[in-house]
Design a protein around this motif. Structure first.
Motif, PDB file in Angstrom:
ATOM      1  N   PHE A 177     -64.149 -13.104  44.957  1.00  0.00           N
ATOM      2  CA  PHE A 177     -64.215 -13.358  43.513  1.00  0.00           C
ATOM      3  C   PHE A 177     -64.081 -14.830  43.129  1.00  0.00           C
ATOM      4  CE2 PHE A 177     -62.191  -9.213  44.320  1.00  0.00           C
ATOM      5  CZ  PHE A 177     -63.124  -8.378  43.723  1.00  0.00           C
ATOM      6  N   ASN A 178     -63.859 -15.708  44.098  1.00  0.00           N
ATOM      7  CA  ASN A 178     -63.569 -17.109  43.801  1.00  0.00           C
ATOM      8  C   ASN A 178     -62.229 -17.221  43.069  1.00  0.00           C
ATOM      9  OD1 ASN A 178     -66.006 -18.112  44.978  1.00  0.00           O
ATOM     10  ND2 ASN A 178     -67.103 -17.394  43.171  1.00  0.00           N
ATOM     11  N   TRP A 179     -62.008 -18.351  42.433  1.00  0.00           N
ATOM     12  CA  TRP A 179     -60.708 -18.632  41.814  1.00  0.00           C
ATOM     13  C   TRP A 179     -60.666 -18.130  40.367  1.00  0.00           C
ATOM     14  CZ3 TRP A 179     -56.006 -20.599  43.227  1.00  0.00           C
ATOM     15  CH2 TRP A 179     -55.155 -21.000  42.192  1.00  0.00           C
ATOM     16  N   GLY A 180     -59.563 -17.489  40.008  1.00  0.00           N
ATOM     17  CA  GLY A 180     -59.281 -17.195  38.612  1.00  0.00           C
ATOM     18  C   GLY A 180     -59.979 -15.993  38.021  1.00  0.00           C
ATOM     19  N   ALA A 181     -60.521 -15.098  38.831  1.00  0.00           N
ATOM     20  CA  ALA A 181     -61.147 -13.882  38.296  1.00  0.00           C
ATOM     21  C   ALA A 181     -60.075 -12.908  37.817  1.00  0.00           C
ATOM     22  CB  ALA A 181     -62.014 -13.224  39.361  1.00  0.00           C
ATOM     23  N   THR A 182     -60.330 -12.253  36.693  1.00  0.00           N
ATOM     24  CA  THR A 182     -59.413 -11.261  36.137  1.00  0.00           C
ATOM     25  C   THR A 182     -59.977  -9.866  36.368  1.00  0.00           C
ATOM     26  OG1 THR A 182     -58.580 -12.756  34.429  1.00  0.00           O
ATOM     27  CG2 THR A 182     -58.347 -10.400  34.021  1.00  0.00           C
ATOM     28  N   ILE A 183     -59.177  -9.010  36.981  1.00  0.00           N
ATOM     29  CA  ILE A 183     -59.615  -7.651  37.318  1.00  0.00           C
ATOM     30  C   ILE A 183     -58.580  -6.662  36.808  1.00  0.00           C
ATOM     31  CG2 ILE A 183     -60.233  -6.060  39.186  1.00  0.00           C
ATOM     32  CD1 ILE A 183     -60.795  -8.639  40.874  1.00  0.00           C
ATOM     33  N   TYR A 184     -59.037  -5.704  36.015  1.00  0.00           N
ATOM     34  CA  TYR A 184     -58.177  -4.603  35.569  1.00  0.00           C
ATOM     35  C   TYR A 184     -58.344  -3.438  36.539  1.00  0.00           C
ATOM     36  CZ  TYR A 184     -57.666  -6.978  31.070  1.00  0.00           C
ATOM     37  OH  TYR A 184     -57.367  -7.886  30.082  1.00  0.00           O
ATOM     38  N   THR A 185     -57.232  -2.817  36.899  1.00  0.00           N
ATOM     39  CA  THR A 185     -57.259  -1.650  37.775  1.00  0.00           C
ATOM     40  C   THR A 185     -56.687  -0.473  37.006  1.00  0.00           C
ATOM     41  OG1 THR A 185     -56.903  -3.155  39.631  1.00  0.00           O
ATOM     42  CG2 THR A 185     -56.689  -0.806  40.069  1.00  0.00           C
ATOM     43  N   LEU A 186     -57.408   0.636  37.012  1.00  0.00           N
ATOM     44  CA  LEU A 186     -57.159   1.751  36.101  1.00  0.00           C
ATOM     45  C   LEU A 186     -57.034   3.057  36.889  1.00  0.00           C
ATOM     46  CD1 LEU A 186     -60.235   0.705  33.953  1.00  0.00           C
ATOM     47  CD2 LEU A 186     -57.893  -0.099  33.569  1.00  0.00           C
ATOM     48  N   CYS A 187     -55.881   3.694  36.823  1.00  0.00           N
ATOM     49  CA  CYS A 187     -55.670   4.984  37.487  1.00  0.00           C
ATOM     50  C   CYS A 187     -56.084   6.087  36.517  1.00  0.00           C
ATOM     51  CB  CYS A 187     -54.215   5.153  37.888  1.00  0.00           C
ATOM     52  SG  CYS A 187     -53.618   3.936  39.071  1.00  0.00           S
ATOM     53  N   THR A 188     -57.110   6.825  36.860  1.00  0.00           N
ATOM     54  CA  THR A 188     -57.667   7.809  35.919  1.00  0.00           C
ATOM     55  C   THR A 188     -57.028   9.188  36.044  1.00  0.00           C
ATOM     56  OG1 THR A 188     -59.472   8.405  37.433  1.00  0.00           O
ATOM     57  CG2 THR A 188     -59.869   6.587  35.894  1.00  0.00           C
ATOM     58  N   GLU A 189     -56.100   9.358  36.996  1.00  0.00           N
ATOM     59  CA  GLU A 189     -55.350  10.605  37.102  1.00  0.00           C
ATOM     60  C   GLU A 189     -54.051  10.444  36.311  1.00  0.00           C
ATOM     61  OE1 GLU A 189     -56.165  13.436  38.404  1.00  0.00           O
ATOM     62  OE2 GLU A 189     -58.038  12.843  39.364  1.00  0.00           O
ATOM     63  N   PRO A 190     -53.825  11.286  35.285  1.00  0.00           N
ATOM     64  CA  PRO A 190     -52.601  11.129  34.484  1.00  0.00           C
ATOM     65  C   PRO A 190     -51.365  11.580  35.258  1.00  0.00           C
ATOM     66  CG  PRO A 190     -53.778  13.098  33.799  1.00  0.00           C
ATOM     67  CD  PRO A 190     -54.650  12.413  34.819  1.00  0.00           C
ATOM     68  N   VAL A 191     -50.234  11.031  34.871  1.00  0.00           N
ATOM     69  CA  VAL A 191     -48.965  11.414  35.473  1.00  0.00           C
ATOM     70  C   VAL A 191     -47.941  11.577  34.349  1.00  0.00           C
ATOM     71  CG1 VAL A 191     -48.275   9.003  35.838  1.00  0.00           C
ATOM     72  CG2 VAL A 191     -47.258  10.816  37.230  1.00  0.00           C
ATOM     73  N   GLN A 192     -47.060  12.547  34.502  1.00  0.00           N
ATOM     74  CA  GLN A 192     -46.049  12.767  33.467  1.00  0.00           C
ATOM     75  C   GLN A 192     -44.959  11.700  33.565  1.00  0.00           C
ATOM     76  OE1 GLN A 192     -43.140  16.068  33.586  1.00  0.00           O
ATOM     77  NE2 GLN A 192     -43.877  16.627  31.552  1.00  0.00           N
ATOM     78  N   ILE A 193     -44.652  11.102  32.417  1.00  0.00           N
ATOM     79  CA  ILE A 193     -43.624  10.070  32.343  1.00  0.00           C
ATOM     80  C   ILE A 193     -42.507  10.565  31.423  1.00  0.00           C
ATOM     81  CG2 ILE A 193     -43.086   7.724  31.579  1.00  0.00           C
ATOM     82  CD1 ILE A 193     -44.796   7.766  34.074  1.00  0.00           C
ATOM     83  N   THR A 194     -41.270  10.414  31.887  1.00  0.00           N
ATOM     84  CA  THR A 194     -40.088  10.656  31.071  1.00  0.00           C
ATOM     85  C   THR A 194     -39.204   9.418  31.154  1.00  0.00           C
ATOM     86  OG1 THR A 194     -38.736  11.583  32.858  1.00  0.00           O
ATOM     87  CG2 THR A 194     -40.197  13.112  31.683  1.00  0.00           C
ATOM     88  N   SER A 195     -38.149   9.397  30.359  1.00  0.00           N
ATOM     89  CA  SER A 195     -37.260   8.231  30.348  1.00  0.00           C
ATOM     90  C   SER A 195     -36.520   8.062  31.669  1.00  0.00           C
ATOM     91  CB  SER A 195     -36.257   8.361  29.199  1.00  0.00           C
ATOM     92  OG  SER A 195     -35.476   9.539  29.350  1.00  0.00           O
ATOM     93  N   SER A 196     -36.486   9.119  32.491  1.00  0.00           N
ATOM     94  CA  SER A 196     -35.783   9.031  33.781  1.00  0.00           C
ATOM     95  C   SER A 196     -36.704   8.628  34.933  1.00  0.00           C
ATOM     96  CB  SER A 196     -35.126  10.377  34.114  1.00  0.00           C
ATOM     97  OG  SER A 196     -36.106  11.388  34.282  1.00  0.00           O
ATOM     98  N   LYS A 197     -37.998   8.442  34.653  1.00  0.00           N
ATOM     99  CA  LYS A 197     -38.949   8.086  35.705  1.00  0.00           C
ATOM    100  C   LYS A 197     -38.972   6.574  35.940  1.00  0.00           C
ATOM    101  CE  LYS A 197     -40.732  12.272  36.419  1.00  0.00           C
ATOM    102  NZ  LYS A 197     -42.109  12.641  36.045  1.00  0.00           N
ATOM    103  N   SER A 198     -39.413   6.197  37.139  1.00  0.00           N
ATOM    104  CA  SER A 198     -39.616   4.796  37.490  1.00  0.00           C
ATOM    105  C   SER A 198     -40.957   4.665  38.202  1.00  0.00           C
ATOM    106  CB  SER A 198     -38.508   4.282  38.411  1.00  0.00           C
ATOM    107  OG  SER A 198     -37.251   4.319  37.769  1.00  0.00           O
ATOM    108  N   ILE A 199     -41.581   3.503  38.048  1.00  0.00           N
ATOM    109  CA  ILE A 199     -42.832   3.200  38.743  1.00  0.00           C
ATOM    110  C   ILE A 199     -42.503   2.302  39.930  1.00  0.00           C
ATOM    111  CG2 ILE A 199     -45.108   2.135  38.560  1.00  0.00           C
ATOM    112  CD1 ILE A 199     -44.846   2.656  35.477  1.00  0.00           C
ATOM    113  N   LEU A 200     -42.842   2.754  41.108  1.00  0.00           N
ATOM    114  CA  LEU A 200     -42.627   1.960  42.314  1.00  0.00           C
ATOM    115  C   LEU A 200     -43.909   1.210  42.639  1.00  0.00           C
ATOM    116  CD1 LEU A 200     -40.822   2.895  45.564  1.00  0.00           C
ATOM    117  CD2 LEU A 200     -43.171   2.066  45.690  1.00  0.00           C
ATOM    118  N   PHE A 201     -43.767  -0.084  42.857  1.00  0.00           N
ATOM    119  CA  PHE A 201     -44.913  -0.958  43.141  1.00  0.00           C
ATOM    120  C   PHE A 201     -44.578  -1.754  44.391  1.00  0.00           C
ATOM    121  CE2 PHE A 201     -48.365  -3.664  41.067  1.00  0.00           C
ATOM    122  CZ  PHE A 201     -49.204  -2.595  40.821  1.00  0.00           C
ATOM    123  N   ARG A 202     -45.395  -1.626  45.436  1.00  0.00           N
ATOM    124  CA  ARG A 202     -45.193  -2.406  46.661  1.00  0.00           C
ATOM    125  C   ARG A 202     -46.410  -3.291  46.871  1.00  0.00           C
ATOM    126  NH1 ARG A 202     -43.804   0.890  51.887  1.00  0.00           N
ATOM    127  NH2 ARG A 202     -41.739   0.871  50.906  1.00  0.00           N
TER     128      ARG A 202
END
Length: 210
Positions: free
Chosen positions: A94-119
């Motif tokens: 992509f060379n330098w400075g390209a902006t890419i949005y990544t979109l998960c199209t499968e929904p997931v249930q979120i509550t106040s007790s949930k956390s998103i893990l990102f590695r």
């Protein structure tokens, strides 16, 4: 001399306490990753990544919306065997400075007790951008859902998730992002990455209980 010795011992004790605290946090985090039937995996790098997530994750770039599989065909370093099929916002493609949005199209249930893990790995520390988009009540294809997610971000109706890239070019960073302020419901997850100094490489995304 005694004062210097006492100061050195104090600093060493503080370092030991900090290391022990970090080790305890890592132990708790690893326990969360490996346990719990309520965990939902949105992406996991590996040889089957394109087969498992190739049509449930989409991108938005300057050439429009594409599935992960289609995007990887055009940009061969994006999800390649060389990088264990991690999602890699690389500069060779992509060379330098390209902006890419990544979109998960499968929904997931979120509550106040949930956390998103990102590695991931990241070449530099920087403020990130991530969102939860309320699930549409309309039945849509994956491509239509991707458009809906991106348009929700642009229009400001998506829910921001506070997030920052940590500098970790050689070792994985694993972070837990709290959903405590998110209204309970079904959501799509999305984030933005830039092929600048960060040029992140995503290894794992899960939604966890607690």
């Amino acid at each position: 001399m005694q004062q210097l010795r006492d100061s050195t011992q104090y600093d060493q004790q503080n370092q030991n306490d900090a290391i022990l605290n970090l080790e305890n946090r890592i132990t708790i985090l690893e326990s969360k990753i490996t346990s719990g039937n309520n965990a939902v995996t949105l992406f996991s790098a590996g040889t089957d990544a394109l087969e498992a997530y190739g049509e449930s994750i989409y991108t938005f770039y300057n050439d429009g919306y594409r599935s992960l599989s289609g995007f990887a065909e055009t940009y061969p370093n994006f999800c390649s065997a060389e990088n264990n099929h991690a999602i890699y916002y690389n500069q060779p493609d992509f060379n330098w400075g390209a902006t890419i949005y990544t979109l998960c199209t499968e929904p997931v249930q979120i509550t106040s007790s949930k956390s998103i893990l990102f590695r991931y790995t990241s070449g530099a520390a920087d403020v990130g951008e991530m969102w939860l988009v309320p699930k549409s009540s309309t039945e849509m294809s994956a491509a239509e859902t991707a458009r809906y997610i991106h348009e929700s971000i642009v229009s400001g109706t998506a829910v921001p998730v506070p997030f920052s890239w940590l500098q970790s070019p050689d070792n994985d960073s694993t972070v837990l992002l709290s959903c405590e302020n998110v209204t309970t419901g079904d959501y799509y997850l999305a984030w933005k990455a830039v092929t600048d100094n960060t040029h992140p490489k995503i290894k794992l995304i899960k939604v966890l209980e607690g």
